[in-house]
Design a protein around this motif. Structure first.
Motif, mmCIF file in Angstrom:
data_model
loop_
_atom_site.group_PDB
_atom_site.id
_atom_site.type_symbol
_atom_site.label_atom_id
_atom_site.label_comp_id
_atom_site.label_asym_id
_atom_site.label_seq_id
_atom_site.Cartn_x
_atom_site.Cartn_y
_atom_site.Cartn_z
ATOM 1 N N CYS A 1 0.853 -1.177 0.000
ATOM 2 C CA CYS A 1 0.000 0.000 0.000
ATOM 3 C C CYS A 1 0.896 1.236 0.000
ATOM 4 C CB CYS A 1 -0.935 -0.009 1.201
ATOM 5 S SG CYS A 1 -0.090 -0.145 2.777
ATOM 6 N N VAL A 2 0.289 2.388 -0.219
ATOM 7 C CA VAL A 2 1.059 3.629 -0.212
ATOM 8 C C VAL A 2 1.310 4.001 1.242
ATOM 9 C CG1 VAL A 2 1.171 6.030 -0.945
ATOM 10 C CG2 VAL A 2 -0.021 4.363 -2.358
ATOM 11 N N ARG A 3 2.560 4.159 1.576
ATOM 12 C CA ARG A 3 2.974 4.478 2.945
ATOM 13 C C ARG A 3 3.177 5.983 3.101
ATOM 14 N NH1 ARG A 3 1.566 0.167 5.801
ATOM 15 N NH2 ARG A 3 2.589 -1.731 5.095
ATOM 16 N N PRO A 4 3.058 6.466 4.334
ATOM 17 C CA PRO A 4 3.375 7.884 4.565
ATOM 18 C C PRO A 4 4.838 8.161 4.219
ATOM 19 C CG PRO A 4 2.231 6.931 6.460
ATOM 20 C CD PRO A 4 2.583 5.799 5.538
ATOM 21 N N PRO A 5 5.146 9.413 3.919
ATOM 22 C CA PRO A 5 6.547 9.736 3.616
ATOM 23 C C PRO A 5 7.413 9.598 4.860
ATOM 24 C CG PRO A 5 5.254 11.737 3.788
ATOM 25 C CD PRO A 5 4.290 10.590 3.880
ATOM 26 N N TYR A 6 8.707 9.637 4.643
ATOM 27 C CA TYR A 6 9.708 9.579 5.712
ATOM 28 C C TYR A 6 9.789 8.205 6.358
ATOM 29 C CZ TYR A 6 8.409 14.451 5.117
ATOM 30 O OH TYR A 6 8.071 15.659 4.565
ATOM 31 N N GLY A 7 9.372 7.168 5.637
ATOM 32 C CA GLY A 7 9.389 5.818 6.188
ATOM 33 C C GLY A 7 10.759 5.168 6.103
ATOM 34 N N GLU A 8 11.034 4.338 7.089
ATOM 35 C CA GLU A 8 12.318 3.636 7.147
ATOM 36 C C GLU A 8 12.361 2.518 6.105
ATOM 37 O OE1 GLU A 8 14.815 0.921 10.347
ATOM 38 O OE2 GLU A 8 13.079 2.052 11.011
#
Length: 181
Positions: free
Chosen positions: A25-32
């Protein structure tokens, strides 16, 4: 960050190779990384990323991890979710995912009214990156080099002619560590 060209090369494999139990799925930005979402977010009790989002597009999916829904708005990359994350999955230090979401957007030629000869610029108007170009008056296309995957175009399309493909958020070395290698 995975380049768009590398992404398209990777999807040349048969589509049935993704795990069905955990679709991307599309994840929020700034993800590890995707594994961090799967391992750390499930244990998070505060879900602060959801409440911090002014656009109200971060939701908790069935698997207990945050994902983005573009039904009413898009991502402004405002940094609020990264600042609110208590588990460290979202962090401003994760620069590899700071300006691009893990999605590639496409316009359906059949569903888009502009491609059917109707003057419509609904997708272009909210695009602050000028990633939607018109070849003539009636042929919008998304410029993959400019598109950040913010989703504002998808939220605004009156015929839901815009869709996306997702790719896995990958763990990237810190810029400092990478520079010393």
């Amino acid at each position: 960050m995975v380049s768009r060209r590398d992404f398209f090369r990777s999807i040349s494999k048969p589509l049935g190779q993704h795990k069905e139990e955990t679709p991307l799925c599309v994840r929020p930005p700034y993800g590890e990384s995707e594994s961090a979402f799967q391992n750390k977010c499930i244990a998070c009790e505060s879900k602060a990323c959801v409440t911090s989002c002014d656009e109200k597009i971060i939701v908790i999916g069935e698997d207990g991890t945050p994902e983005l829904l573009f039904t009413k708005s898009g991502c402004t990359f405002c940094e609020a979710c990264a600042l609110a994350c208590t588990e460290g999955v979202l962090s401003l230090a994760h620069t590899h995912n700071a300006e691009q979401l893990n999605a590639v957007f496409r316009i359906s030629l059949d569903a888009c009214v502009a491609h059917q000869g109707v003057i419509c610029h609904s997708c272009k108007e909210p695009c602050i990156d000028d990633a939607i170009l018109f070849n003539g008056l009636f042929n919008p296309v998304i410029d993959d080099e400019r598109c950040t995957g913010c989703g504002f175009c998808m939220a605004r399309c009156p015929t839901q002619a815009i869709s996306y493909l997702t790719y896995e958020v990958e763990n990237q070395p810190d810029e400092e560590n990478h520079a010393t290698e």
